[in-house]
Design a protein around this motif. Structure first.
Motif, PDB file in Angstrom:
ATOM      1  N   ARG A  49     -28.245  -4.202  77.622  1.00  0.00           N
ATOM      2  CA  ARG A  49     -27.052  -3.556  77.884  1.00  0.00           C
ATOM      3  C   ARG A  49     -25.737  -4.297  77.179  1.00  0.00           C
ATOM      4  O   ARG A  49     -25.766  -5.614  76.970  1.00  0.00           O
ATOM      5  CB  ARG A  49     -26.697  -3.306  79.291  1.00  0.00           C
ATOM      6  N   ARG A  59     -18.252  -2.793  75.930  1.00  0.00           N
ATOM      7  CA  ARG A  59     -18.612  -1.286  76.650  1.00  0.00           C
ATOM      8  C   ARG A  59     -19.037  -1.591  77.899  1.00  0.00           C
ATOM      9  O   ARG A  59     -20.188  -2.099  78.044  1.00  0.00           O
ATOM     10  CB  ARG A  59     -19.437  -0.603  75.862  1.00  0.00           C
ATOM     11  N   GLU A  61     -21.044  -0.530  80.363  1.00  0.00           N
ATOM     12  CA  GLU A  61     -22.060   0.418  80.945  1.00  0.00           C
ATOM     13  C   GLU A  61     -22.892  -0.485  81.720  1.00  0.00           C
ATOM     14  O   GLU A  61     -23.505  -1.507  81.306  1.00  0.00           O
ATOM     15  CB  GLU A  61     -22.795   0.953  79.774  1.00  0.00           C
ATOM     16  N   ASP A  63     -25.900   0.888  82.559  1.00  0.00           N
ATOM     17  CA  ASP A  63     -27.258   1.311  81.902  1.00  0.00           C
ATOM     18  C   ASP A  63     -28.160   1.360  82.998  1.00  0.00           C
ATOM     19  O   ASP A  63     -29.200   1.049  82.842  1.00  0.00           O
ATOM     20  CB  ASP A  63     -27.497   0.378  80.819  1.00  0.00           C
ATOM     21  N   ASN A  87     -24.467   8.268  80.006  1.00  0.00           N
ATOM     22  CA  ASN A  87     -23.260   7.513  79.423  1.00  0.00           C
ATOM     23  C   ASN A  87     -21.996   7.551  80.217  1.00  0.00           C
ATOM     24  O   ASN A  87     -21.571   8.761  80.670  1.00  0.00           O
ATOM     25  CB  ASN A  87     -23.014   7.952  78.098  1.00  0.00           C
ATOM     26  N   ASN A  89     -19.002   5.053  80.130  1.00  0.00           N
ATOM     27  CA  ASN A  89     -17.911   4.429  79.838  1.00  0.00           C
ATOM     28  C   ASN A  89     -17.998   4.667  78.122  1.00  0.00           C
ATOM     29  O   ASN A  89     -17.794   3.691  77.498  1.00  0.00           O
ATOM     30  CB  ASN A  89     -17.989   2.944  80.023  1.00  0.00           C
ATOM     31  N   ARG A 129     -27.305   2.712  70.793  1.00  0.00           N
ATOM     32  CA  ARG A 129     -27.451   3.031  72.096  1.00  0.00           C
ATOM     33  C   ARG A 129     -28.631   3.828  72.021  1.00  0.00           C
ATOM     34  O   ARG A 129     -29.486   3.990  73.270  1.00  0.00           O
ATOM     35  CB  ARG A 129     -26.110   3.862  72.284  1.00  0.00           C
TER      36      ARG A 129
END
Length: 355
Positions: A49, A59, A61, A63, A87, A89, A129
Protein backbone atom coordinates in the motif's frame (compact mmCIF):
# COMPACT_ATOMS: atom_id res chain seq x y z
CA UNK A 1 -10.38 -5.77 -22.96
CA UNK A 2 -8.68 -9.16 -23.11
CA UNK A 3 -5.61 -10.18 -21.15
CA UNK A 4 -6.94 -9.70 -17.62
CA UNK A 5 -6.41 -13.31 -16.52
CA UNK A 6 -3.30 -15.32 -15.69
CA UNK A 7 -2.62 -19.01 -14.98
CA UNK A 8 -3.99 -22.33 -16.19
CA UNK A 9 -5.09 -24.37 -13.18
CA UNK A 10 -4.66 -21.67 -10.52
CA UNK A 11 -6.18 -18.82 -12.50
CA UNK A 12 -6.60 -15.20 -11.45
CA UNK A 13 -8.54 -12.36 -13.05
CA UNK A 14 -8.01 -8.84 -11.73
CA UNK A 15 -10.54 -6.03 -12.07
CA UNK A 16 -10.98 -2.33 -11.36
CA UNK A 17 -9.36 1.02 -12.06
CA UNK A 18 -7.27 3.41 -9.98
CA UNK A 19 -10.10 5.89 -9.40
CA UNK A 20 -13.08 3.58 -9.78
CA UNK A 21 -15.08 2.22 -6.84
CA UNK A 22 -12.51 -0.47 -6.11
CA UNK A 23 -10.02 -3.04 -7.36
CA UNK A 24 -9.71 -6.75 -6.76
CA UNK A 25 -9.34 -10.28 -8.04
CA UNK A 26 -11.29 -13.45 -8.74
CA UNK A 27 -9.29 -16.66 -8.14
CA UNK A 28 -10.39 -19.89 -9.75
CA UNK A 29 -8.86 -23.27 -8.95
CA UNK A 30 -8.47 -22.87 -5.19
CA UNK A 31 -8.79 -26.24 -3.45
CA UNK A 32 -11.34 -26.52 -0.60
CA UNK A 33 -10.52 -26.55 3.13
CA UNK A 34 -7.46 -24.31 2.95
CA UNK A 35 -7.27 -22.13 6.05
CA UNK A 36 -6.91 -18.47 5.09
CA UNK A 37 -7.97 -15.30 6.92
CA UNK A 38 -8.47 -11.67 6.03
CA UNK A 39 -5.60 -10.90 8.39
CA UNK A 40 -3.16 -13.02 6.35
CA UNK A 41 -4.23 -11.40 3.08
CA UNK A 42 -4.15 -7.94 4.67
CA UNK A 43 -0.56 -8.46 5.83
CA UNK A 44 0.58 -8.79 2.21
CA UNK A 45 -1.50 -5.83 1.05
CA UNK A 46 -0.03 -3.66 3.81
CA UNK A 47 3.42 -4.24 2.30
CA UNK A 48 2.19 -2.91 -1.07
CA UNK A 49 0.00 0.00 0.00
CA UNK A 50 0.97 3.68 -0.44
CA UNK A 51 1.87 6.05 2.37
CA UNK A 52 4.54 3.85 3.98
CA UNK A 53 7.38 6.40 3.83
CA UNK A 54 8.49 9.76 2.41
CA UNK A 55 9.73 8.16 -0.82
CA UNK A 56 6.45 6.57 -1.92
CA UNK A 57 3.02 7.92 -2.84
CA UNK A 58 1.26 9.70 0.00
CA UNK A 59 -2.17 8.51 -1.14
CA UNK A 60 -3.86 7.67 2.16
CA UNK A 61 -5.39 4.28 1.40
CA UNK A 62 -5.76 1.59 4.05
CA UNK A 63 -6.29 -0.99 1.28
CA UNK A 64 -8.58 -3.00 3.53
CA UNK A 65 -9.45 -6.30 1.89
CA UNK A 66 -13.00 -7.65 1.73
CA UNK A 67 -13.68 -11.35 1.14
CA UNK A 68 -16.62 -11.35 -1.27
CA UNK A 69 -16.88 -15.08 -1.96
CA UNK A 70 -15.18 -18.48 -1.78
CA UNK A 71 -14.14 -18.41 1.90
CA UNK A 72 -16.40 -19.44 4.76
CA UNK A 73 -15.47 -19.55 8.45
CA UNK A 74 -11.80 -19.15 7.59
CA UNK A 75 -11.63 -21.94 5.01
CA UNK A 76 -11.82 -22.01 1.23
CA UNK A 77 -14.92 -23.64 -0.23
CA UNK A 78 -13.43 -24.80 -3.52
CA UNK A 79 -15.50 -22.17 -5.33
CA UNK A 80 -14.09 -18.99 -6.93
CA UNK A 81 -12.53 -16.68 -4.35
CA UNK A 82 -13.29 -12.99 -4.88
CA UNK A 83 -11.27 -10.38 -2.96
CA UNK A 84 -11.88 -6.64 -3.20
CA UNK A 85 -10.36 -3.40 -1.94
CA UNK A 86 -12.40 -0.21 -2.18
CA UNK A 87 -10.79 3.06 -3.31
CA UNK A 88 -11.32 5.49 -0.45
CA UNK A 89 -8.89 8.37 -1.10
CA UNK A 90 -8.78 8.76 -4.88
CA UNK A 91 -8.86 12.62 -5.18
CA UNK A 92 -9.70 12.45 -8.88
CA UNK A 93 -9.75 16.26 -9.10
CA UNK A 94 -5.93 16.18 -9.01
CA UNK A 95 -6.07 14.88 -12.58
CA UNK A 96 -8.64 17.32 -14.06
CA UNK A 97 -5.99 19.35 -15.89
CA UNK A 98 -4.71 16.14 -17.53
CA UNK A 99 -8.04 15.16 -19.07
CA UNK A 100 -6.87 15.85 -22.63
CA UNK A 101 -3.09 15.63 -22.16
CA UNK A 102 -0.99 12.50 -22.59
CA UNK A 103 1.54 12.00 -19.78
CA UNK A 104 5.05 10.98 -20.92
CA UNK A 105 5.94 7.44 -19.86
CA UNK A 106 2.31 6.48 -19.17
CA UNK A 107 -0.19 4.36 -21.09
CA UNK A 108 -2.56 7.27 -21.78
CA UNK A 109 -1.51 7.54 -25.42
CA UNK A 110 -1.54 3.83 -26.26
CA UNK A 111 -4.89 3.21 -24.52
CA UNK A 112 -6.36 6.11 -26.51
CA UNK A 113 -4.87 4.80 -29.77
CA UNK A 114 -6.22 1.29 -29.10
CA UNK A 115 -9.64 2.00 -27.56
CA UNK A 116 -10.42 5.60 -28.50
CA UNK A 117 -11.01 6.32 -24.81
CA UNK A 118 -9.01 6.20 -21.58
CA UNK A 119 -9.41 7.00 -17.89
CA UNK A 120 -7.12 9.95 -17.22
CA UNK A 121 -7.61 9.69 -13.44
CA UNK A 122 -4.39 8.14 -12.19
CA UNK A 123 -3.97 5.84 -15.16
CA UNK A 124 -7.20 3.89 -14.79
CA UNK A 125 -6.62 0.21 -15.54
CA UNK A 126 -2.93 0.84 -16.30
CA UNK A 127 -2.31 2.16 -12.79
CA UNK A 128 -0.10 0.32 -10.34
CA UNK A 129 -3.23 0.08 -8.19
CA UNK A 130 -4.31 -2.85 -10.37
CA UNK A 131 -1.59 -4.88 -8.64
CA UNK A 132 -3.68 -5.01 -5.44
CA UNK A 133 -5.56 -7.95 -6.95
CA UNK A 134 -2.29 -9.71 -7.75
CA UNK A 135 -1.00 -9.30 -4.19
CA UNK A 136 -4.27 -10.51 -2.70
CA UNK A 137 -4.20 -13.61 -4.92
CA UNK A 138 -0.53 -14.06 -4.10
CA UNK A 139 -1.37 -14.16 -0.39
CA UNK A 140 -3.63 -17.16 -1.02
CA UNK A 141 -0.98 -18.83 -3.19
CA UNK A 142 1.71 -18.18 -0.56
CA UNK A 143 -0.44 -19.83 2.11
CA UNK A 144 -0.67 -22.98 -0.01
CA UNK A 145 3.03 -22.93 -0.90
CA UNK A 146 3.87 -22.61 2.80
CA UNK A 147 2.65 -26.15 3.37
CA UNK A 148 5.39 -27.25 0.95
CA UNK A 149 7.93 -25.06 2.77
CA UNK A 150 8.47 -23.06 -0.41
CA UNK A 151 9.61 -19.56 0.48
CA UNK A 152 9.89 -16.50 -1.77
CA UNK A 153 12.12 -13.63 -0.63
CA UNK A 154 12.09 -10.40 -2.61
CA UNK A 155 14.12 -7.24 -2.01
CA UNK A 156 15.49 -4.10 -3.62
CA UNK A 157 18.91 -4.96 -5.04
CA UNK A 158 19.74 -1.49 -6.36
CA UNK A 159 18.41 2.03 -6.79
CA UNK A 160 20.13 4.24 -9.34
CA UNK A 161 23.83 3.47 -9.07
CA UNK A 162 23.70 2.24 -5.45
CA UNK A 163 23.86 -1.55 -5.16
CA UNK A 164 23.23 -3.76 -2.14
CA UNK A 165 26.48 -5.65 -1.51
CA UNK A 166 25.33 -7.56 1.57
CA UNK A 167 22.28 -9.81 1.56
CA UNK A 168 20.77 -10.02 5.04
CA UNK A 169 17.14 -11.13 4.82
CA UNK A 170 16.49 -9.83 8.33
CA UNK A 171 17.11 -6.27 7.13
CA UNK A 172 14.55 -6.28 4.30
CA UNK A 173 11.49 -5.15 6.27
CA UNK A 174 13.48 -2.85 8.56
CA UNK A 175 13.94 -0.03 6.05
CA UNK A 176 11.61 1.77 3.60
CA UNK A 177 13.57 0.54 0.58
CA UNK A 178 13.14 -3.17 1.46
CA UNK A 179 16.89 -3.45 0.92
CA UNK A 180 18.86 -6.35 2.50
CA UNK A 181 21.91 -4.13 3.02
CA UNK A 182 21.47 -1.63 5.86
CA UNK A 183 24.21 0.74 4.68
CA UNK A 184 23.08 0.66 1.07
CA UNK A 185 19.49 1.32 2.18
CA UNK A 186 20.56 4.52 3.92
CA UNK A 187 22.40 5.71 0.82
CA UNK A 188 19.43 4.85 -1.39
CA UNK A 189 17.05 6.84 0.78
CA UNK A 190 19.30 9.92 0.76
CA UNK A 191 19.68 9.67 -3.02
CA UNK A 192 15.92 9.44 -3.49
CA UNK A 193 15.22 12.43 -1.26
CA UNK A 194 17.74 14.48 -3.29
CA UNK A 195 16.10 13.26 -6.49
CA UNK A 196 12.65 14.23 -5.22
CA UNK A 197 13.90 17.72 -4.40
CA UNK A 198 14.75 18.01 -8.10
CA UNK A 199 11.21 16.91 -9.06
CA UNK A 200 12.49 13.65 -10.51
CA UNK A 201 12.42 9.89 -9.87
CA UNK A 202 14.71 6.83 -10.03
CA UNK A 203 14.54 3.19 -11.11
CA UNK A 204 16.28 0.12 -9.74
CA UNK A 205 16.60 -3.64 -9.63
CA UNK A 206 14.41 -6.00 -7.59
CA UNK A 207 15.80 -9.48 -6.90
CA UNK A 208 13.92 -12.53 -5.65
CA UNK A 209 15.13 -15.86 -4.30
CA UNK A 210 12.86 -18.92 -4.25
CA UNK A 211 13.89 -21.46 -1.63
CA UNK A 212 12.86 -25.13 -1.37
CA UNK A 213 11.31 -25.23 -4.84
CA UNK A 214 11.10 -28.93 -5.75
CA UNK A 215 12.82 -30.21 -8.88
CA UNK A 216 10.73 -31.05 -11.92
CA UNK A 217 8.52 -27.95 -12.17
CA UNK A 218 8.16 -26.51 -15.67
CA UNK A 219 7.22 -27.82 -19.09
CA UNK A 220 9.33 -28.25 -22.24
CA UNK A 221 9.50 -25.57 -24.93
CA UNK A 222 6.79 -22.88 -24.56
CA UNK A 223 5.80 -23.38 -20.91
CA UNK A 224 9.31 -23.39 -19.52
CA UNK A 225 9.34 -22.29 -15.89
CA UNK A 226 11.56 -19.27 -16.58
CA UNK A 227 9.36 -18.29 -19.54
CA UNK A 228 6.31 -18.21 -17.28
CA UNK A 229 8.25 -16.23 -14.67
CA UNK A 230 9.26 -13.77 -17.39
CA UNK A 231 5.68 -13.23 -18.56
CA UNK A 232 4.32 -12.93 -15.03
CA UNK A 233 6.96 -10.45 -13.90
CA UNK A 234 7.07 -8.44 -17.12
CA UNK A 235 3.30 -7.93 -16.81
CA UNK A 236 3.86 -5.80 -13.68
CA UNK A 237 3.59 -2.07 -14.43
CA UNK A 238 7.02 -0.35 -14.57
CA UNK A 239 9.00 -3.58 -15.13
CA UNK A 240 11.28 -3.27 -18.16
CA UNK A 241 13.63 -6.24 -17.95
CA UNK A 242 13.93 -9.79 -16.63
CA UNK A 243 16.84 -12.15 -16.01
CA UNK A 244 17.49 -15.42 -14.22
CA UNK A 245 20.70 -16.70 -12.66
CA UNK A 246 23.75 -15.13 -14.27
CA UNK A 247 21.37 -13.45 -16.71
CA UNK A 248 22.82 -10.91 -19.09
CA UNK A 249 26.29 -11.30 -17.57
CA UNK A 250 26.37 -14.83 -19.04
CA UNK A 251 26.85 -13.19 -22.45
CA UNK A 252 30.34 -12.18 -21.29
CA UNK A 253 31.28 -15.63 -19.93
CA UNK A 254 32.82 -18.72 -21.42
CA UNK A 255 30.97 -22.00 -21.26
CA UNK A 256 33.49 -23.29 -18.74
CA UNK A 257 32.62 -20.35 -16.48
CA UNK A 258 28.86 -20.35 -16.92
CA UNK A 259 28.21 -24.11 -16.70
CA UNK A 260 27.26 -25.34 -13.23
CA UNK A 261 29.39 -28.40 -12.59
CA UNK A 262 27.55 -31.27 -10.92
CA UNK A 263 28.77 -32.97 -7.77
CA UNK A 264 27.39 -35.71 -5.48
CA UNK A 265 25.17 -34.38 -2.72
CA UNK A 266 24.27 -36.51 0.30
CA UNK A 267 20.78 -35.02 0.66
CA UNK A 268 19.72 -34.45 -2.94
CA UNK A 269 21.98 -37.05 -4.60
CA UNK A 270 22.92 -34.39 -7.15
CA UNK A 271 24.35 -30.99 -6.32
CA UNK A 272 25.99 -28.10 -8.15
CA UNK A 273 29.24 -26.21 -7.54
CA UNK A 274 27.60 -22.97 -8.69
CA UNK A 275 24.15 -21.69 -9.65
CA UNK A 276 24.58 -19.62 -12.81
CA UNK A 277 21.49 -21.36 -14.21
CA UNK A 278 19.45 -19.78 -11.43
CA UNK A 279 17.85 -23.07 -10.42
CA UNK A 280 16.36 -23.95 -13.82
CA UNK A 281 17.74 -26.10 -16.66
CA UNK A 282 15.85 -26.73 -19.89
CA UNK A 283 12.87 -24.88 -18.46
CA UNK A 284 12.59 -27.28 -15.50
CA UNK A 285 13.54 -26.59 -11.88
CA UNK A 286 16.64 -28.33 -10.52
CA UNK A 287 15.82 -28.07 -6.81
CA UNK A 288 18.45 -25.37 -6.27
CA UNK A 289 17.50 -21.83 -5.24
CA UNK A 290 15.79 -20.00 -8.09
CA UNK A 291 17.22 -16.49 -8.47
CA UNK A 292 15.35 -13.88 -10.51
CA UNK A 293 15.85 -10.18 -11.20
CA UNK A 294 13.67 -7.49 -12.74
CA UNK A 295 14.59 -4.01 -13.95
CA UNK A 296 12.16 -1.37 -12.70
CA UNK A 297 11.91 1.94 -14.54
CA UNK A 298 11.71 5.32 -12.76
CA UNK A 299 8.12 6.31 -11.96
CA UNK A 300 6.75 8.32 -14.88
CA UNK A 301 4.76 10.84 -12.81
CA UNK A 302 7.24 13.60 -12.02
CA UNK A 303 6.78 17.29 -11.20
CA UNK A 304 9.56 18.37 -13.57
CA UNK A 305 8.22 20.08 -16.69
CA UNK A 306 8.18 17.92 -19.85
CA UNK A 307 7.03 18.24 -23.44
CA UNK A 308 4.00 16.30 -24.66
CA UNK A 309 0.91 16.53 -26.87
CA UNK A 310 -2.82 16.49 -26.21
CA UNK A 311 -5.44 14.25 -27.82
CA UNK A 312 -5.80 16.79 -30.64
CA UNK A 313 -2.11 16.60 -31.54
CA UNK A 314 -1.22 20.02 -30.16
CA UNK A 315 2.11 20.67 -28.42
CA UNK A 316 1.77 21.00 -24.66
CA UNK A 317 3.93 21.25 -21.56
CA UNK A 318 3.19 19.15 -18.52
CA UNK A 319 4.28 18.84 -14.88
CA UNK A 320 2.51 16.03 -13.02
CA UNK A 321 1.61 17.10 -9.49
CA UNK A 322 -0.06 15.08 -6.74
CA UNK A 323 1.06 12.06 -4.71
CA UNK A 324 3.58 9.87 -6.49
CA UNK A 325 6.46 7.48 -5.77
CA UNK A 326 10.08 8.58 -6.13
CA UNK A 327 11.02 4.92 -6.68
CA UNK A 328 8.59 2.05 -7.10
CA UNK A 329 10.99 -0.76 -6.15
CA UNK A 330 9.92 -1.13 -2.48
CA UNK A 331 6.26 -1.49 -3.45
CA UNK A 332 7.00 -3.77 -6.39
CA UNK A 333 8.73 -6.29 -4.09
CA UNK A 334 5.44 -7.77 -2.72
CA UNK A 335 3.92 -7.66 -6.22
CA UNK A 336 6.86 -9.62 -7.64
CA UNK A 337 6.61 -12.15 -4.82
CA UNK A 338 2.90 -12.55 -5.55
CA UNK A 339 3.41 -13.18 -9.28
CA UNK A 340 6.19 -15.69 -8.54
CA UNK A 341 3.84 -17.46 -6.11
CA UNK A 342 1.14 -17.73 -8.78
CA UNK A 343 3.59 -19.26 -11.28
CA UNK A 344 4.98 -21.83 -8.85
CA UNK A 345 1.57 -22.90 -7.55
CA UNK A 346 0.16 -23.21 -11.06
CA UNK A 347 3.08 -25.47 -12.04
CA UNK A 348 2.75 -27.48 -8.84
CA UNK A 349 -0.89 -28.10 -9.69
CA UNK A 350 0.11 -29.25 -13.18
CA UNK A 351 2.25 -31.94 -11.58
CA UNK A 352 -0.88 -33.00 -9.62
CA UNK A 353 1.00 -32.83 -6.30
CA UNK A 354 -1.19 -30.18 -4.68
CA UNK A 355 -3.52 -31.65 -2.07
Amino acid sequence: MAGNSYGKLFRVTTFGESHGRGVGVVIDGVKPNIKISEKEIQAELDRRRPGQSDIVSGRAETDKVEIISGIFEGKTLGTPVCLMVRNMNARSEDYDELRDIFRPGHADLTYFMKYGIYDHRGGGRASGRETIGRVAAGAVAKKILGSYKIRIIGYTKSVGNIIAKKIDYNQIEKNPLRCPDKQAAGKMEKLLLRTMSKKDSLGGIVEAVIKNCPPGLGEPVFDKLEADFAKALMSIPAVRGFEIGSGFSSSKMRGSENNDEMIPNANKKIGFKSNNAGGILGGISTGEDIILRIAVKPPSSIAAQQLTIDRYGRKRKIAVHGRHDACICPRIVPVAEAMISLVILDHLMRTKTVK
